[in-house]
Design an enzyme around this catalytic site. Structure first.
Site, PDB file in Angstrom:
ATOM      1  N   CYS A   1      38.123  32.405  33.708  1.00 45.90           N
ATOM      2  CA  CYS A   1      37.743  31.059  34.459  1.00 45.90           C
ATOM      3  C   CYS A   1      37.852  30.174  33.369  1.00 45.90           C
ATOM      4  O   CYS A   1      36.961  29.080  33.164  1.00 45.90           O
ATOM      5  CB  CYS A   1      36.459  31.148  35.009  1.00 45.90           C
ATOM      6  SG  CYS A   1      35.018  31.612  34.177  1.00 45.90           S
TER       7      CYS A   1
ATOM      8  N   CYS B   1      33.840  44.093  33.884  1.00 43.40           N
ATOM      9  CA  CYS B   1      32.809  43.476  33.647  1.00 43.40           C
ATOM     10  C   CYS B   1      32.402  42.741  34.872  1.00 43.40           C
ATOM     11  O   CYS B   1      32.962  41.957  35.186  1.00 43.40           O
ATOM     12  CB  CYS B   1      33.444  42.321  32.474  1.00 43.40           C
ATOM     13  SG  CYS B   1      34.177  42.897  31.066  1.00 43.40           S
TER      14      CYS B   1
END
Length: 501
Positions: A381, A249
């Site tokens: 994240c 990704c």
């Protein structure tokens, strides 16, 4: 006969006399005027996305898009208006000065009221500005009533300064494909103090607030503005020069290009990106960064066939899938948005997190099925257990069936995974408060994986060096045939000799 002088009417004279007296907007006033309009557009996009819990982009990405010309002034206005937004809304509600016409331009009203009370009141030119300037007395009276009602003396007491005042260093990763680290340090030191990070190679630390968005080294991709935690993911994967790697990704490509630099421009990186707009941005970044070993693929990683011969040599996979982004709220300035205010700080969209976790689990499971892969890094994240430890725990049995185990990345790092299962001590976490960024890294590894052709090369090598110590999986005859196949063309004359051995 003398000509008569033309008669100038009093009306014309008055008009001519007034014309030079009309005040023209200065350059500063025009600049401020357009910055307010650009800031209003950015603010509208940010607030609408926040209300729907589906942001079209971060505040920074919206400000630094090509359509915004005065980026610095626009960025400052948006951030400052958001910091004071609760006060601004209270004043507007208390004063009730907006007509239906101006209520349609709420975001512009917020920006202008910020300038009236906290900013550049002297440069207020424009119809909307003139309207609110005429209502200034009513706005001031409303502010006075609010101060009295809340028992404070100044406007500053109304403004709650939270995490936005935390000072986070500016991290810069040097793109060693284009520039030597020491040369980058020399250039950056012309403006800032620069230190090397003690954990991530080629990562530099600059003072908080260092604005490098227009710096030549950033523009030509010689350096990247990339946080420390984000930079740790590619290092944790640890690919070796010559390896084939997948970044599942990849857009906008910071981690992809970090991998390219770690490979010294050798080997091959397959960078997958499904979104067309982000894919184009990825391609631009790859080209500017000089990463000739990156192949950008406009497609879904889940559609890559592990059994396709073209994927048979992939040795490592980096998975940094879509996540809540809760760990980078500080960088993305999400803490300034209404949904992150004190009233909503405990709000978590569990349904969204579960959907994200389902996708994250799916891509991780797919990565295990590539036959030659030795190392997989799964990173987010996010600060949420449901996207981190829970995802890892849910795939442990499958990982084990493929020969993978959890391995500790950055053993010297003090913050590890939440103790939700046996083995979580191998996981890595960064802390939003301590590290100014919330990040998660899990490293899966397996040993004894051979690339196609490895057994052949080993067999030939063993046969040449130790004629009678051919590996058990291959009989002597097959080993001799492989030797013939691997030898250069000019050695074919020696076939008869080899068969007679």
């Amino acid at each position: 006969m003398a000509r008569k002088k033309p008669i100038v009417s009093n009306k014309s004279a008055t008009k001519q006399e007034r014309k030079p007296e009309e005040k023209r907007a200065s350059n500063a006033e025009r600049s401020a005027y357009f910055a307010r309009r650009e800031a209003a557009k950015v603010l509208r996009s940010a607030l609408q996305g926040d209300a729907r819990r589906r942001a079209v982009g971060t505040i920074k990405s919206l400000v630094y898009s090509p359509s915004v010309r005065n980026k610095k002034a626009t960025f400052a206005l948006v951030c400052q208006t958001l910091k004071h937004l609760s006060v601004i809304k209270d004043v507007l509600e208390e004063s009730n000065v907006l007509t239906a016409k101006w209520k349609k331009q709420n975001e512009l009203m917020y920006i202008i009221i910020y300038d009236i009370f906290f900013g550049q009141e002297a440069s207020l030119t424009g119809d909307a500005e003139k309207y609110l300037t005429l209502k200034k007395d009513a706005l001031q009276l409303a502010m006075s009533r609010i101060l009295k009602r809340k028992g404070v003396k100044t406007v500053k007491d109304l403004v709650a300064l939270d995490k936005s005042d935390l000072q986070k260093p500016r991290y810069v990763r040097v793109n060693t494909l284009k520039i030597d680290t020491e040369l980058a340090i020399e250039e950056l030191r012309k403006q800032y103090t620069v230190q090397k990070d003690d954990m991530v190679p080629n990562l530099l630390i600059l003072p908080p607030g260092a604005d490098l968005h227009n710096h030549p080294l950033v523009i030509n991709r010689s350096v990247f503005l990339q946080g420390k935690a984000s930079s740790m993911a590619a290092v944790a994967l640890g690919p070796k020069p010559g390896w084939e790697v997948i970044d599942a990704c990849s857009a906008p490509g910071n981690k992809t290009l970090h991998l390219a630099a770690l490979l010294n421009g050798k080997g091959k990186i397959i960078a997958c990106e499904l979104n067309k707009e982000r894919f184009m941005r990825l391609k631009d970044n790859v080209k500017l960064a000089g990463a000739t070993n990156v192949k950008a693929v406009h497609g879904d990683f889940l559609n890559l066939d592990p059994n396709d011969p073209s994927n048979s040599k992939v040795r490592a996979i980096l998975l940094d899938p879509s996540c809540s982004g809760s760990g980078t709220a500080f960088d993305r300035l999400d803490h300034l948005l209404p949904s992150h205010s004190a009233d909503y700080k405990d709000h978590v969209d569990i349904k969204r997190l579960r959907n994200l976790a389902g996708f994250q689990k799916k891509v991780l499971e797919h990565a295990f099925s590539f036959p030659a892969v030795e190392r997989i890094v799964y990173s987010t994240c996010s600060i949420h257990q449901i996207e981190n430890e829970d995802v890892v725990q849910s795939v442990l049995h499958l990982a084990s069936s493929h020969g993978f185990h959890l391995e500790t990345s950055f053993p010297q790092w003090p913050r590890r995974g939440l103790p939700t299962f046996d083995g979580s001590q191998h996981l890595l976490r960064t802390d939003v408060v301590e590290d100014k960024e919330g990040f998660f890294i899990a490293l899966f590894a397996r040993k004894g994986v051979h690339q196609p052709g490895d057994y052949a090369r080993e067999a030939v090598s063993n046969h040449v060096c130790r004629k009678h110590e051919i590996r058990k999986p291959l009989n002597v005859f097959v080993a001799k045939m492989l030797k013939v196949w691997m030898l250069p063309q000019h050695a074919h004359r020696r076939k008869r000799k080899i068969y007679s051995m």
